[in-house]
Motif scaffolding. Structure first.
Motif, PDB file in Angstrom:
ATOM      1  N   ARG A  42       0.808  -1.215   0.000  1.00  0.00           N
ATOM      2  CA  ARG A  42       0.000   0.000   0.000  1.00  0.00           C
ATOM      3  C   ARG A  42       0.848   1.274   0.000  1.00  0.00           C
ATOM      4  N   LYS A  46       1.853   3.233  -3.355  1.00  0.00           N
ATOM      5  CA  LYS A  46       1.223   4.550  -3.514  1.00  0.00           C
ATOM      6  C   LYS A  46       2.272   5.601  -3.852  1.00  0.00           C
ATOM      7  N   SER A  71      -7.512  -5.534   4.989  1.00  0.00           N
ATOM      8  CA  SER A  71      -8.881  -5.592   5.511  1.00  0.00           C
ATOM      9  C   SER A  71      -9.815  -5.844   4.337  1.00  0.00           C
ATOM     10  N   LEU A  73     -12.039  -3.987   3.242  1.00  0.00           N
ATOM     11  CA  LEU A  73     -12.271  -2.761   2.471  1.00  0.00           C
ATOM     12  C   LEU A  73     -10.984  -2.139   1.936  1.00  0.00           C
ATOM     13  N   ALA A  74      -9.832  -2.739   2.204  1.00  0.00           N
ATOM     14  CA  ALA A  74      -8.544  -2.129   1.836  1.00  0.00           C
ATOM     15  C   ALA A  74      -8.442  -1.872   0.334  1.00  0.00           C
ATOM     16  N   THR A  75      -8.779  -2.856  -0.478  1.00  0.00           N
ATOM     17  CA  THR A  75      -8.678  -2.687  -1.927  1.00  0.00           C
ATOM     18  C   THR A  75      -9.652  -1.626  -2.406  1.00  0.00           C
ATOM     19  N   GLN A  76     -10.876  -1.667  -1.909  1.00  0.00           N
ATOM     20  CA  GLN A  76     -11.893  -0.691  -2.326  1.00  0.00           C
ATOM     21  C   GLN A  76     -11.465   0.736  -1.988  1.00  0.00           C
ATOM     22  N   GLU A  77     -10.966   0.953  -0.789  1.00  0.00           N
ATOM     23  CA  GLU A  77     -10.543   2.296  -0.384  1.00  0.00           C
ATOM     24  C   GLU A  77      -9.341   2.762  -1.202  1.00  0.00           C
ATOM     25  N   PHE A  78      -8.412   1.855  -1.464  1.00  0.00           N
ATOM     26  CA  PHE A  78      -7.225   2.210  -2.229  1.00  0.00           C
ATOM     27  C   PHE A  78      -7.601   2.543  -3.675  1.00  0.00           C
ATOM     28  N   ALA A  80     -10.406   3.687  -4.762  1.00  0.00           N
ATOM     29  CA  ALA A  80     -11.077   4.999  -4.771  1.00  0.00           C
ATOM     30  C   ALA A  80     -10.058   6.132  -4.701  1.00  0.00           C
ATOM     31  N   SER A  81      -9.037   5.986  -3.873  1.00  0.00           N
ATOM     32  CA  SER A  81      -8.039   7.060  -3.753  1.00  0.00           C
ATOM     33  C   SER A  81      -7.208   7.190  -5.022  1.00  0.00           C
ATOM     34  N   ALA A 111     -16.035   2.366  -6.781  1.00  0.00           N
ATOM     35  CA  ALA A 111     -14.796   2.988  -6.291  1.00  0.00           C
ATOM     36  C   ALA A 111     -13.900   3.439  -7.444  1.00  0.00           C
TER      37      ALA A 111
END
Length: 148
Positions: A42, A46, A71, A73-78, A80-81, A111
């Motif tokens: 991550r 990034k 987690s 949601l880790a992939t989904q949040e990443f 999206a960013s 996302a």
């Protein structure tokens, strides 16, 4: 590797598990991927991706694969960013999901993922999935390759 070069990376991978990244890289190359570059997990991934996004033309021909397992949601949040940071740049993002259900897929597409693929424990299913990722990359690159 010099990430500031104007050479397309082909497939770029952000994966927080080095063994998983190595296995997926081998499977993608065996399925015909032109090149696979592991950018790290991550944070490292990034930072390297931010460097690429700041370099004109550096992401041309590149597709990003995100497989974070920290987690659910880790992939989904990443994704999206990254989708927000990439803006209008042509950087398709593929998300690796734990589950193959409609809710998970929909959340990843919302996302900003261009494609969603599922992690498989079975070796043959994993090989097939890697081949489908390479095929997806080739299909989304085809219009650019022929000038459309």
């Amino acid at each position: 590797m010099n990430l500031r070069s104007n050479t397309a990376l082909g497939l770029a991978l952000i994966d927080d598990d080095a063994f998983s990244a190595q296995l997926l890289t081998r499977m993608l190359l065996a399925a015909g991927a032109p090149q696979v570059t592991w950018l790290g997990g991550r944070d490292d991934g990034k930072a390297k991706l931010d460097d690429l996004l700041a370099t004109p033309g550096a992401t041309s021909g590149t597709m990003l694969i995100v497989d974070l397992k920290a987690s659910s949601l880790a992939t989904q949040e990443f994704v999206a960013s990254i989708a927000a940071a990439a803006g209008d740049l042509d950087l398709p993002i593929v998300a690796m999901a734990q589950a193959d259900d409609r809710e998970t897929r929909s959340a990843l597409y919302r996302a900003g993922a261009a494609g969603v693929f599922v992690r498989h424990a079975d070796r043959d299913a994993y090989r097939l999935q890697a081949a489908e990722i390479v095929s997806f990359w080739a299909r989304i690159r085809r219009p650019a390759a022929v000038g459309m």
